[in-house]
Enzyme design. Structure first.
Site, PDB file in Angstrom:
ATOM      1  N   ASN A   9       0.872  -1.179   0.000  1.00  0.00           N
ATOM      2  CA  ASN A   9       0.000   0.000   0.000  1.00  0.00           C
ATOM      3  C   ASN A   9       0.905   1.224   0.000  1.00  0.00           C
ATOM      4  OD1 ASN A   9      -1.830   2.013   0.439  1.00  0.00           O
ATOM      5  ND2 ASN A   9      -2.352   1.408   2.535  1.00  0.00           N
ATOM      6  N   LYS A  11       0.115   4.203  -0.350  1.00  0.00           N
ATOM      7  CA  LYS A  11      -0.561   5.410   0.180  1.00  0.00           C
ATOM      8  C   LYS A  11      -0.293   6.586  -0.768  1.00  0.00           C
ATOM      9  CE  LYS A  11      -0.038   3.451   4.730  1.00  0.00           C
ATOM     10  NZ  LYS A  11      -0.203   3.621   6.147  1.00  0.00           N
ATOM     11  N   HIS A  95      -9.708   0.648   4.864  1.00  0.00           N
ATOM     12  CA  HIS A  95      -8.428   0.893   5.539  1.00  0.00           C
ATOM     13  C   HIS A  95      -8.682   1.846   6.711  1.00  0.00           C
ATOM     14  CE1 HIS A  95      -4.366   2.347   6.315  1.00  0.00           C
ATOM     15  NE2 HIS A  95      -3.939   1.255   5.692  1.00  0.00           N
ATOM     16  N   GLU A  97      -7.160   4.332   7.743  1.00  0.00           N
ATOM     17  CA  GLU A  97      -7.026   5.771   7.412  1.00  0.00           C
ATOM     18  C   GLU A  97      -8.292   6.269   6.729  1.00  0.00           C
ATOM     19  OE1 GLU A  97      -3.228   5.483   5.400  1.00  0.00           O
ATOM     20  OE2 GLU A  97      -2.323   4.941   7.319  1.00  0.00           O
ATOM     21  N   GLU A 164      -5.478  -5.382  10.788  1.00  0.00           N
ATOM     22  CA  GLU A 164      -4.537  -4.288  11.009  1.00  0.00           C
ATOM     23  C   GLU A 164      -4.918  -3.525  12.272  1.00  0.00           C
ATOM     24  OE1 GLU A 164      -2.498  -3.079   7.108  1.00  0.00           O
ATOM     25  OE2 GLU A 164      -4.272  -1.863   7.307  1.00  0.00           O
ATOM     26  N   GLY A 170       1.881   2.278  10.674  1.00  0.00           N
ATOM     27  CA  GLY A 170       2.747   3.433  10.480  1.00  0.00           C
ATOM     28  C   GLY A 170       3.455   3.903  11.735  1.00  0.00           C
ATOM     29  N   SER A 209       3.189  -2.047  10.579  1.00  0.00           N
ATOM     30  CA  SER A 209       4.639  -1.968  10.822  1.00  0.00           C
ATOM     31  C   SER A 209       5.380  -3.259  10.487  1.00  0.00           C
ATOM     32  CB  SER A 209       4.909  -1.533  12.270  1.00  0.00           C
ATOM     33  OG  SER A 209       4.382  -0.233  12.493  1.00  0.00           O
TER      34      SER A 209
HETATM   35  C1  PEP Z   1      -1.007   0.002   6.040  1.00  0.00           C
HETATM   36  O1  PEP Z   1      -1.029   1.129   5.569  1.00  0.00           O
HETATM   37  O2  PEP Z   1      -1.924  -0.775   5.790  1.00  0.00           O
HETATM   38  C2  PEP Z   1       0.111  -0.380   6.885  1.00  0.00           C
HETATM   39  C3  PEP Z   1       0.097  -1.550   7.439  1.00  0.00           C
HETATM   40  O3  PEP Z   1       1.134   0.551   7.033  1.00  0.00           O
HETATM   41  P1  PEP Z   1       2.557   0.284   7.740  1.00  0.00           P
HETATM   42  O4  PEP Z   1       3.119  -0.989   7.165  1.00  0.00           O
HETATM   43  O5  PEP Z   1       3.370   1.486   7.382  1.00  0.00           O
HETATM   44  O6  PEP Z   1       2.301   0.150   9.195  1.00  0.00           O
END
Ligand code: PEP
Length: 253
Positions: A9, A11, A95, A97, A164, A170, A209
């Site tokens: 992803n 982003k 997601h 976000e 998640e 993040g 992460s």
């Molecule tokens: C994500 O955006 O779905 C995500 C898991 O980000 P990160 O790996 O940066 O934590």
């Protein structure tokens, strides 16, 4: 046995030049038959370019979002129909976000999941609790509510679920692998309880992460079949190292 799926992803990152360089490098690394399924979800601006560069390759194209309506007066939106037309195969739905920064409700996420199926796309449905919810012992309650809402109309096509935890996205602080495993097992049991054998075909990813250094700890868990990767997916070499951690002999759950 389910083939693991590792999705990037990006982003809101990468110019067209950066996207093109990345994709060529990844294609070099991946070869003709990667041991895991790879999905790249670029920004909308790079989707057409990525569709062209990845055409005929083993890397699938994904989108970070999609609107459920086929077309119409929805300024700034891109529909599932348009994504499918471009050759997109996966779409991230719900997601954290989108849920937290853009106010997407469980009901809207459900519309997206159903629309993705209607246009032949595979939704990557994101679920996960906040830190406050985890501390309050409500992690499963929240995830179950998100699952129930998103899949209220049934399981009408192929599905990937990304567990998640919001606090792990993040932040550089991943979940404890055992917590991810416990949640994935509950998600699997819920899917089988509600959808029978079809629930066994859903792949469950961990996201939050994930880095090359910790990927192995998550991707070898018995109930995890892949990862959704944000920050570490921005570098093709790091993303490939994560993908490799998902390959090899895996226990069948
Ligand atoms: C994500 O955006 O779905 C995500 C898991 O980000 P990160 O790996 O940066 O934590």
């Amino acid at each position: 046995m389910l083939k693991p799926v590792v999705a990037a992803n990006w982003k809101m990152h990468k110019t067209l030049k950066e996207a093109e360089d990345y994709l060529h490098r990844l294609l070099e690394l991946v070869g003709a038959e990667p041991p895991v399924e790879l999905v790249i979800c670029p920004s909308f601006t790079a989707l057409a370019l990525a569709a062209r560069v990845l055409a005929g390759s083993p890397i699938a194209l994904g989108a970070q979002n999609g609107h459920p309506q086929k077309e119409g007066a929805f300024t700034g939106e891109v529909s599932m129909h348009q994504l499918a037309d471009l050759g997109v195969r996966y779409v991230i739905c719900g997601h954290s976000e989108r849920r937290h920064l853009f106010g997407e409700t469980d009901a809207f996420v459900a519309e997206k999941v159903n629309a993705a199926w209607a246009y032949g796309l595979t939704p990557i449905l994101c679920v996960g609790e906040t830190l406050e919810e985890r501390r309050a012992g409500q992690a499963w309650e929240v995830v179950e509510r998100q699952l129930r809402a998103a899949l209220a109309d049934g399981l009408s096509g192929p599905l990937v679920i990304a567990y998640e935890p919001v606090w792990a996205i993040g932040t550089g602080v991943p979940a404890q692998p055992q917590d991810a495993q416990d949640m994935a097992r509950r998600i699997r049991a819920w899917l089988v309880e509600h959808f029978g054998a079809a629930g066994k075909d859903v792949r469950i990813q961990y996201g939050g992460s994930v880095k090359p250094e910790n990927a192995h700890a998550f991707l070898r868990l018995p109930d995890i079949q892949g990862a959704l990767v944000g920050g570490a997916s921005l570098d093709p070499d790091a993303f490939w190292r994560i993908a490799l951690a998902a390959s090899g002999d895996r226990p069948s759950w």
